[in-house]
Design an enzyme around this catalytic site. Structure first.
Site, PDB file in Angstrom:
ATOM      1  N   HIS A 228       1.743   4.631  -2.745  1.00  0.00           N
ATOM      2  CA  HIS A 228       1.876   6.075  -2.494  1.00  0.00           C
ATOM      3  C   HIS A 228       3.251   6.570  -2.948  1.00  0.00           C
ATOM      4  O   HIS A 228       3.375   7.627  -3.562  1.00  0.00           O
ATOM      5  CB  HIS A 228       1.734   6.372  -0.996  1.00  0.00           C
ATOM      6  CG  HIS A 228       0.333   6.353  -0.473  1.00  0.00           C
ATOM      7  ND1 HIS A 228      -0.658   7.152  -0.997  1.00  0.00           N
ATOM      8  CD2 HIS A 228      -0.245   5.666   0.555  1.00  0.00           C
ATOM      9  CE1 HIS A 228      -1.793   6.941  -0.309  1.00  0.00           C
ATOM     10  NE2 HIS A 228      -1.569   6.037   0.630  1.00  0.00           N
TER      11      HIS A 228
ATOM     12  N   HIS B  76       0.838  -1.204   0.000  1.00  0.00           N
ATOM     13  CA  HIS B  76       0.000   0.000   0.000  1.00  0.00           C
ATOM     14  C   HIS B  76       0.878   1.262   0.000  1.00  0.00           C
ATOM     15  O   HIS B  76       0.719   2.147  -0.845  1.00  0.00           O
ATOM     16  CB  HIS B  76      -0.905  -0.022   1.236  1.00  0.00           C
ATOM     17  CG  HIS B  76      -1.791   1.173   1.377  1.00  0.00           C
ATOM     18  ND1 HIS B  76      -3.098   1.190   0.967  1.00  0.00           N
ATOM     19  CD2 HIS B  76      -1.560   2.405   1.887  1.00  0.00           C
ATOM     20  CE1 HIS B  76      -3.642   2.380   1.209  1.00  0.00           C
ATOM     21  NE2 HIS B  76      -2.718   3.144   1.780  1.00  0.00           N
ATOM     22  N   GLU B  77       1.822   1.321   0.933  1.00  0.00           N
ATOM     23  CA  GLU B  77       2.668   2.517   1.047  1.00  0.00           C
ATOM     24  C   GLU B  77       3.575   2.649  -0.186  1.00  0.00           C
ATOM     25  O   GLU B  77       3.882   3.755  -0.616  1.00  0.00           O
ATOM     26  CB  GLU B  77       3.486   2.486   2.340  1.00  0.00           C
ATOM     27  CG  GLU B  77       2.668   2.353   3.632  1.00  0.00           C
ATOM     28  CD  GLU B  77       1.563   3.398   3.812  1.00  0.00           C
ATOM     29  OE1 GLU B  77       1.680   4.489   3.218  1.00  0.00           O
ATOM     30  OE2 GLU B  77       0.567   3.103   4.505  1.00  0.00           O
TER      31      GLU B  77
ATOM     32  N   GLU C 202      -4.808   7.915  -2.727  1.00  0.00           N
ATOM     33  CA  GLU C 202      -5.313   6.621  -2.254  1.00  0.00           C
ATOM     34  C   GLU C 202      -5.604   5.691  -3.431  1.00  0.00           C
ATOM     35  O   GLU C 202      -5.497   4.474  -3.312  1.00  0.00           O
ATOM     36  CB  GLU C 202      -6.582   6.812  -1.421  1.00  0.00           C
ATOM     37  CG  GLU C 202      -6.314   7.257   0.010  1.00  0.00           C
ATOM     38  CD  GLU C 202      -5.508   6.256   0.826  1.00  0.00           C
ATOM     39  OE1 GLU C 202      -5.768   5.041   0.757  1.00  0.00           O
ATOM     40  OE2 GLU C 202      -4.584   6.699   1.542  1.00  0.00           O
TER      41      GLU C 202
END
Lengths: 510, 510
Positions: free
Chosen positions: B278, B274-275, B304
């Site tokens: 980003h 997830h990170e 997101e």
């Protein structure tokens, strides 16, 4: 405005500058520890901005007006006698810092920042390529800037005073080159003589030092070591960097670094102990100084007295390893299986003339410093031109340490200091040795069972004594005032030389 | 002054503010990763100072004067048409930010900073003690401040516009509560229905997930994983923190964090992916935007969309694990000895209604968001008082997810956002899901062998596509403009719902 209102405003300015300094310290700490290489460029911009904001804030006309107004409120230029002494000391330090800061024109400061950055980058390259000629133009630029800086600051007009004194004053207030020469001369003579006697005895081999010491195990050991030494890990931490250092990111956030070499067990250990000594000092400032300019060491040399005291006087002593060797052996049971206390004590006190200052033993270390001090004096008196440094360096190495460097990378290019324009910094290291042993004399008087404590691995009383006698003063006293307050004596080489001569005459039977 | 001189000055201001933002990000990153507990107090002071310096610098009258002057130089209020389009976009973003910033009085900003800090501290305690009543007065204070903030900023006067729209606009420009409601309504209905069908099928046990996964091995695996995903470690790093996050400390210094639970292999892996999503976005801004306000995501929701795309759409897909499972098994050969691709694919897509948003699966995640969105709307319309939140929360949990929290710690107190006054932020998470799947539709058109690439562990083309279509725009386009540019379509729930319904109907045979 009344004095207390003015004072409050000055504390506000001081606190802001203090915060900006700590922020700048974090930017630098991160740069040395965790910054990915891509981030380096932007980091310089961030650092330059924060440093210029701090300078701008501190040297704003308001600061001067407030300091002046307080001077007129009080008759005494050193501060209103009705103020508590902590406030008087605060004002003295503020005034001193302010006077230094405003004497430098803003454009001059900016040009120094730029040329020092370029010079440092050039130095890294030059050292790598062993190319002094490539570094020389940068060296001349930062030298010229340092001369100007000393000119702006000025220096006392006393007998024998020189431009160089103006630079020394930054690192060791109230100490002139002539004062330093007075102590460095006997230091050099007696250390050189001792070094000669030791060299005549020849070297012993220490095979266990060449074993394989896994860095991750060293890391666990060093973490355990600082905790045994009394490092408060709720107020600080230990990380890894190419060059070990200590930095304060806040009154309760003091960080040290070390480095691990697979075949070099001792390097990380003594770096860690050295930096812990710096950290204990920083952690020991009283909380009422908190976020102020008083929460700082008395000088670079006093700071070094603390790091070198822990590293050498404590860390290279027999009783210290009597307590600590078993733990170390538990981390490296195979590598140190055959290593007894005597072997280890000898190993950590091996004297062998080296070209590199940071690898030097206790006996020759100060000689490396005196060499640099003499070259700096000559650079600023005009006796020596920068281009002649490499030859002058070699001559003195031969004379002081008895060996000669083949490359400039191992000679005049080995230290970062000059590339940063930090002329006048080096003497602090050797002065630190002297202060440290003068302080130890007093400590032993007050804690007669000091060696027993070390042999028991108990440092509580030593910490308490150092805190009460040194740390609590922060930057309130000048180094000489502090030394006199602790020992009742002026600067002297005798305690250090006695300690060194006794220890190494015994170790080397010479 | 000519436009290009004014522009240059504005870029200078922007660059300084950019540096200060990054410095503030480092102070926060360090706080979450390495700061010793003792340093917390002083760190708040450092952060507050840097943030106020940034605000001061940005909102100085000079900025407004320059922006105004440029407006008068040009006839077009959106910028001089003779300027390159990058400069016009720069000016639009500068103007928008400046207008937002100067509308808030300085004392109001300072009081918000203070009350949000107090409120956050109170929230930590209240969550720990499951004591909503203790948090309530703080919640009311930050709510009142948020209402004021929205009032200062103002909001469009269109039909159905509300105070809440003024807050939403910070996170998702040009999006009103009524627009969001229009998409969230079908989203809620169809996700609730799917969740019901899945619940009716009952749970499968996944025993291998309960094995013992040594955190230090997980750390090595996650480091290897980001490198396989294409994370450039010369421009960023992976560390550990209590709550995973991504932060940009510079155009070439993007850092992500994850966390390791000994009996929870999947948590660290999906946080890391997830990170990374980003981070890829932040790393992909073109270098000419470098140190400017354009080097930022189009909005929180677009950000997101990138993290959730990597985490869920790629990271929870079968072909992805076809390529990645062997490496994972090599790190945990015993624990995963019996785990085949099918087992693993099912395990990472287990749907089980949970009370906690950050632990929610892909099907129920958006329902957690819609719940918060509806409560926020009611809080700002006045339909709901803060003291009635816990009961309203329980009612909606039951209605949306089918379960009910026993404690407020597992309910209304679970998220940090409201304690920080970040009302209007939550919708971004669910909008990100929608954007992500609309974007994927286009991506599959352009890279028809997308699934083959995933099955081969090859992400180069996907990276290139995302960079060219999304990252290069930075903050130049509004989220809706960007979405239209990429897909030629307006915001729609269909691609996301089709993806979810297809994937989970097949997985759960429901």
């Amino acid at each position: 405005m009344k004095s207390n209102e003015i004072l409050e405003k000055l504390h506000g300015i001081d606190r802001e500058c203090h915060h900006l300094e700590k922020v700048s310290a974090l930017l630098q700490w991160d740069q040395e520890t965790y910054l990915p290489p891509g981030g380096e460029g932007e980091r310089s911009g961030q650092l330059a901005l924060i440093q210029s904001l701090a300078h701008e804030r501190f040297t704003a006309p308001e600061t001067g007006r407030l300091l002046e107004e307080l001077g007129s409120v009080s008759d005494n230029p050193r501060g209103d006698e009705s103020l508590p002494s902590l406030e008087r000391d605060f004002l003295r330090v503020m005034r001193r810092n302010y006077d230094k800061a405003v004497k430098l024109p803003v454009e001059f400061v900016a040009s120094c920042v730029r040329s020092e950055a370029l010079s440092q980058a050039a130095w890294v390259q030059a050292r790598r390529n062993n190319d002094f000629a490539a570094f020389l133009p940068h060296l001349n630029t930062v030298l010229e800037a340092a001369r100007k800086k000393a000119g702006y600051w000025g220096y006392p007009n006393g007998e024998g005073a020189t431009l160089y004194d103006g630079l020394l004053d930054i690192y060791e207030p109230d100490m002139k080159a002539s004062d330093i020469t007075r102590v460095f001369t006997p230091l050099r003579e007696r250390l050189s003589a001792l070094l000669g006697r030791i060299a005549a005895k020849g070297q012993r081999q220490v095979p266990f030092l060449k074993a394989d010491f896994a860095p991750e195990v060293q890391a666990r050991y060093n973490q355990a070591l600082i905790e045994r030494l009394g490092f408060d890990t709720s107020r600080g931490r230990l990380d890894v960097s190419a060059h070990p250092f200590t930095t304060s990111l806040g009154a309760n956030d003091i960080r040290i670094t070390t480095r691990y070499g697979r075949n070099n067990l001792l390097s990380s250990i003594f770096s860690t102990i050295h930096e812990s000594g710096h950290a204990f000092y920083e952690m020991g400032f009283p909380s009422e100084m908190g976020e102020s300019c008083l929460a700082d060491g008395a000088s670079m040399a006093v700071h070094e007295s603390q790091s070198r005291f822990w590293e050498n006087v404590i860390g290279r002593s027999r009783p210290f390893w009597k307590a600590q060797l078993p733990a170390l052996k538990a981390f490296f049971p195979e590598q140190l299986a055959m290593t007894g206390l005597d072997d280890f004590y000898r190993a950590v006190n091996q004297v062998s003339p080296s070209l590199i200052r940071v690898e030097a033993d206790e006996v020759s270390y100060s000689l490396h410093i005196i060499l640099r001090f003499e070259l700096e004096k000559e650079l600023f008196s005009g006796e020596l031109a920068a281009e002649d440094l490499p030859a002058a360096w070699r001559r003195r190495m031969k004379e002081f340490i008895g060996i000669e460097n083949e490359t400039d990378a191992d000679g005049v290019l080995q230290d970062v200091h000059w590339s940063m324009g930090a002329f006048g910094y080096f003497p602090s290291y050797a002065l630190g040795n002297l202060y440290g042993l003068q302080i130890r004399q007093k400590l032993i008087e007050d804690i007669p069972d000091y060696e027993t404590k070390l042999a028991e691995g108990s440092y509580k009383e030593i910490h308490a004594w150092l805190k009460e006698r040194i740390y609590v003063w922060g930057k309130r006293l000048s180094p000489q005032e502090l030394l006199f307050k602790i020992t009742g004596e002026r600067l002297s080489v005798e305690p250090f030389l006695n300690y060194i001569e006794n220890k190494y005459t015994e170790l080397y039977e010479c």
